[in-house]
Design a protein around this motif. Structure first.
Motif, mmCIF file in Angstrom:
data_model
loop_
_atom_site.group_PDB
_atom_site.id
_atom_site.type_symbol
_atom_site.label_atom_id
_atom_site.label_comp_id
_atom_site.label_asym_id
_atom_site.label_seq_id
_atom_site.Cartn_x
_atom_site.Cartn_y
_atom_site.Cartn_z
ATOM 1 N N GLY A 162 35.031 49.981 14.170
ATOM 2 C CA GLY A 162 34.382 48.747 15.372
ATOM 3 C C GLY A 162 32.416 49.685 15.160
ATOM 4 N N ASP A 163 32.318 50.292 14.550
ATOM 5 C CA ASP A 163 31.164 51.108 14.131
ATOM 6 C C ASP A 163 31.069 50.458 13.170
ATOM 7 O OD1 ASP A 163 31.333 53.806 15.559
ATOM 8 O OD2 ASP A 163 31.759 54.338 14.003
ATOM 9 N N GLN A 164 31.756 49.211 12.529
ATOM 10 C CA GLN A 164 31.370 48.115 11.566
ATOM 11 C C GLN A 164 31.263 47.041 12.111
ATOM 12 O OE1 GLN A 164 33.205 48.307 7.693
ATOM 13 N NE2 GLN A 164 33.962 50.336 8.104
ATOM 14 N N VAL A 165 32.004 46.776 13.501
ATOM 15 C CA VAL A 165 31.371 46.031 14.125
ATOM 16 C C VAL A 165 30.085 45.778 14.642
ATOM 17 C CG1 VAL A 165 32.394 44.287 16.574
ATOM 18 C CG2 VAL A 165 34.635 45.154 14.424
ATOM 19 N N LEU A 166 29.913 46.800 15.248
ATOM 20 C CA LEU A 166 28.387 47.183 15.773
ATOM 21 C C LEU A 166 27.363 46.844 14.628
ATOM 22 C CD1 LEU A 166 28.829 50.296 17.674
ATOM 23 C CD2 LEU A 166 28.303 48.132 18.790
ATOM 24 N N GLN A 167 28.138 46.808 13.576
ATOM 25 C CA GLN A 167 26.825 46.694 12.441
ATOM 26 C C GLN A 167 26.438 45.387 12.567
ATOM 27 O OE1 GLN A 167 28.261 49.199 9.446
ATOM 28 N NE2 GLN A 167 27.918 51.224 10.481
ATOM 29 N N ALA A 168 28.023 44.708 12.203
ATOM 30 C CA ALA A 168 27.760 43.171 11.887
ATOM 31 C C ALA A 168 27.052 42.472 12.860
ATOM 32 C CB ALA A 168 29.136 43.033 12.189
ATOM 33 N N MET A 169 27.528 42.573 14.343
ATOM 34 C CA MET A 169 26.481 43.096 15.310
ATOM 35 C C MET A 169 25.243 42.633 15.607
ATOM 36 S SD MET A 169 27.813 41.230 17.949
ATOM 37 C CE MET A 169 26.278 40.855 18.993
ATOM 38 N N ALA A 170 24.405 43.804 14.438
ATOM 39 C CA ALA A 170 23.140 44.344 14.449
ATOM 40 C C ALA A 170 22.724 43.274 13.723
ATOM 41 C CB ALA A 170 22.836 46.092 13.834
ATOM 42 N N ASP A 171 23.107 42.968 12.523
ATOM 43 C CA ASP A 171 23.060 42.501 11.552
ATOM 44 C C ASP A 171 22.760 40.539 11.973
ATOM 45 O OD1 ASP A 171 22.841 44.111 9.754
ATOM 46 O OD2 ASP A 171 24.515 43.505 8.607
ATOM 47 N N ALA A 172 23.603 40.221 12.949
ATOM 48 C CA ALA A 172 23.677 39.043 13.594
ATOM 49 C C ALA A 172 22.238 38.683 14.438
ATOM 50 C CB ALA A 172 24.857 38.575 14.347
ATOM 51 N N LEU A 173 21.947 39.892 14.502
ATOM 52 C CA LEU A 173 20.725 39.669 16.066
ATOM 53 C C LEU A 173 19.222 39.533 15.084
ATOM 54 C CD1 LEU A 173 21.545 42.360 18.908
ATOM 55 C CD2 LEU A 173 21.884 40.041 18.769
ATOM 56 N N ARG A 174 19.502 40.398 13.969
ATOM 57 C CA ARG A 174 18.665 40.412 12.915
ATOM 58 C C ARG A 174 18.238 38.649 12.590
ATOM 59 N NH1 ARG A 174 21.108 45.310 11.298
ATOM 60 N NH2 ARG A 174 19.196 47.221 11.655
ATOM 61 N N LEU A 175 19.514 38.062 12.458
ATOM 62 C CA LEU A 175 19.522 36.639 12.032
ATOM 63 C C LEU A 175 19.104 35.655 12.594
ATOM 64 C CD1 LEU A 175 22.211 37.085 9.111
ATOM 65 C CD2 LEU A 175 19.877 36.850 8.635
ATOM 66 N N GLN A 176 19.668 36.017 14.280
ATOM 67 C CA GLN A 176 18.655 34.701 15.097
ATOM 68 C C GLN A 176 17.993 35.454 16.292
ATOM 69 O OE1 GLN A 176 21.350 32.682 15.042
ATOM 70 N NE2 GLN A 176 21.703 32.601 12.943
ATOM 71 N N THR A 177 17.107 36.189 15.377
ATOM 72 C CA THR A 177 15.830 36.647 16.575
ATOM 73 C C THR A 177 14.837 36.506 15.511
ATOM 74 O OG1 THR A 177 16.488 38.758 16.220
ATOM 75 C CG2 THR A 177 16.953 38.042 17.948
ATOM 76 N N ARG A 178 13.658 35.718 15.837
ATOM 77 C CA ARG A 178 12.279 35.617 15.523
ATOM 78 C C ARG A 178 11.704 37.470 14.973
ATOM 79 N NH1 ARG A 178 8.909 32.923 19.858
ATOM 80 N NH2 ARG A 178 9.522 35.742 21.097
ATOM 81 N N ASP A 179 11.249 37.235 13.965
ATOM 82 C CA ASP A 179 10.038 38.540 13.965
ATOM 83 C C ASP A 179 10.026 39.577 14.825
ATOM 84 O OD1 ASP A 179 10.945 37.489 11.020
ATOM 85 O OD2 ASP A 179 8.929 36.594 10.537
#
Length: 416
Positions: A284-301
């Motif tokens: 579950g923690d690794q899924v949360l990390q992957a979600m954080a990465d996805a948000l970084r990729l799909q949002t603006r600076d």
């Protein structure tokens, strides 16, 4: 960074370092005085590593991906004060001892080898340049010292930043290069190295004077990392709820000052409890990390991202044009990106693919002036209410406060 990539980079660096060693071995035999200077530098480097090993171990846990090593004081000093035939073994000894006493087992051997070859190449480049400008050792020409310092930090930072950029799924110049504080810290250590080389030229015992400012710098260094750790969520690296609220409020006010609207998204991972119950909390923690990465990729600076708690994330989007459709498009981009991703996590039984994952997203947008906490909380509450409408209607969808959606009989209340 993936181990195979780092090993490949290390092989290239090692080949370059081997060529440098072959060239150096053709040099003249060092004098007894130069052996004494080499022993002095190595001894002080090992002593300071032992003196600050506990601090360095804590810093290693906090500084990712950039980690400024204080051994740079002595490696740069060696590059300036010693012939290359002595610089290379001294630097290798310093780096190996540093890893052995502070990095092992946190830092894999191949990462340590990568760091060692990077520092060796930086030393060779700096020594070669300064010798061309000022042949005597240590150099007395201030210009040659300054140029050597610039060359050292350029080579070192360039190789490390290149490796970070190559290992990132979406390279970011800011992440690869590190912060200005990182560069200021490295400049400070190299400046102390130049001072040590100058003192060594007068009398080896004068190098002891460098120890005091070095210890002070070393002990103050963790403060920045500790502050950063206090502001971020340990599982995802995103801002924690309290820090996110502070920075989001500031971004909101700046957006309003510029005459722009701002939007809020609250994002919830669907059926996250089922993931924890099925695969365990480590997955579950690794899924949360992957979600954080996805948000970084799909949002603006300029967007402010945080973990709100549990499986909920929040994003403040400043500088919008006042249309809910713009906010919806940003939310749909995140939702679709997650829905089309398969997340592979590491388990004791080997790689495990978790998915497909989905998220429910609620949003709110405002053009009104918000200058207090109550107004900010209202905007956040409206997005949170919209999230629960999205979840109540079957999940894996976006709802925006005040927006009518023909696909559902349920409307989301507007901000009041």
């Amino acid at each position: 960074m993936p181990s195979h990539l780092l090993v490949s980079i290390f092989v290239v660096e090692a080949a370059m370092a081997a060529i440098a060693v072959i060239v150096v071995l053709r040099a003249t035999i060092p004098t007894p005085h130069e052996y004494i200077e080499a022993a002095t530098i190595a001894g002080l480097a090992l002593f300071t590593t032992e003196l600050g090993k506990q601090i360095e171990r804590r810093r290693l846990r906090l500084t990712v991906p950039h980690h400024i090593e204080f051994s740079g004081v002595w490696t740069f000093c060696a590059a300036l004060a010693l012939p290359l035939v002595l610089t290379i073994p001294v630097v290798a000894l310093i780096q190996f001892h540093l890893w052995w006493r502070t990095g092992r087992p946190r830092v894999a051997y191949y990462r340590s080898a990568f760091t060692m070859t990077t520092v060796l190449l930086a030393c060779v480049a700096a020594a070669t340049v300064q010798e061309a400008l000022s042949p005597e050792l240590p150099p007395s020409n201030v210009l040659s010292i300054a140029v050597a310092l610039l060359v050292y930090t350029t080579v070192n930072t360039g190789l490390v930043s290149g490796a970070i950029a190559m290992s990132s799924p979406q390279p970011s110049l800011a992440v690869a290069l590190g912060s200005w504080e990182d560069h200021l810290m490295e400049l400070s250590t190299l400046s102390l190295g130049a001072m040590a080389a100058t003192a060594l030229n007068i009398h080896p015992a004068l190098c002891l004077l460098v120890l005091v400012p070095m210890v002070v710098l070393h002990r103050s260094a963790p403060l920045r990392q500790l502050r950063a750790a206090a502001e971020t969520d340990s599982k995802t690296g995103l801002l924690n709820a309290a820090t996110w609220a502070t920075r989001a409020m500031l971004a909101l006010k700046n957006s309003q000052t510029a005459g722009h609207a701002a939007g809020m998204l609250v994002i919830d991972v669907d059926y996250f409890k089922r993931i924890n119950d099925t695969y365990g909390h480590l997955v579950g923690d690794q899924v949360l990390q992957a979600m954080a990465d996805a948000l970084r990729l799909q949002t603006r600076d300029g967007d402010v991202i945080g973990r709100f708690g549990g499986e909920e994330f929040v994003v403040l989007l400043p500088n919008l044009h006042g249309e809910a459709e713009e906010l919806r498009a940003a939310a749909e981009r995140i939702r679709e990106f997650v829905a089309h991703r398969q997340i592979t996590v590491n388990t004791a039984d080997g790689p495990l693919t978790v998915g497909p994952l989905t998220v429910s997203i609620g949003g709110s947008i405002t053009t009104a002036i918000i200058d207090d906490q109550a107004g900010f909380d209202t905007l956040l509450r409206a997005a949170d209410d919209a999230l629960y409408v999205a979840k109540a209607n079957g999940r894996n969808q976006v709802r925006i406060a005040g927006e009518t959606d023909d696909r559902s009989n349920v409307s989301v209340p507007a901000i009041t």
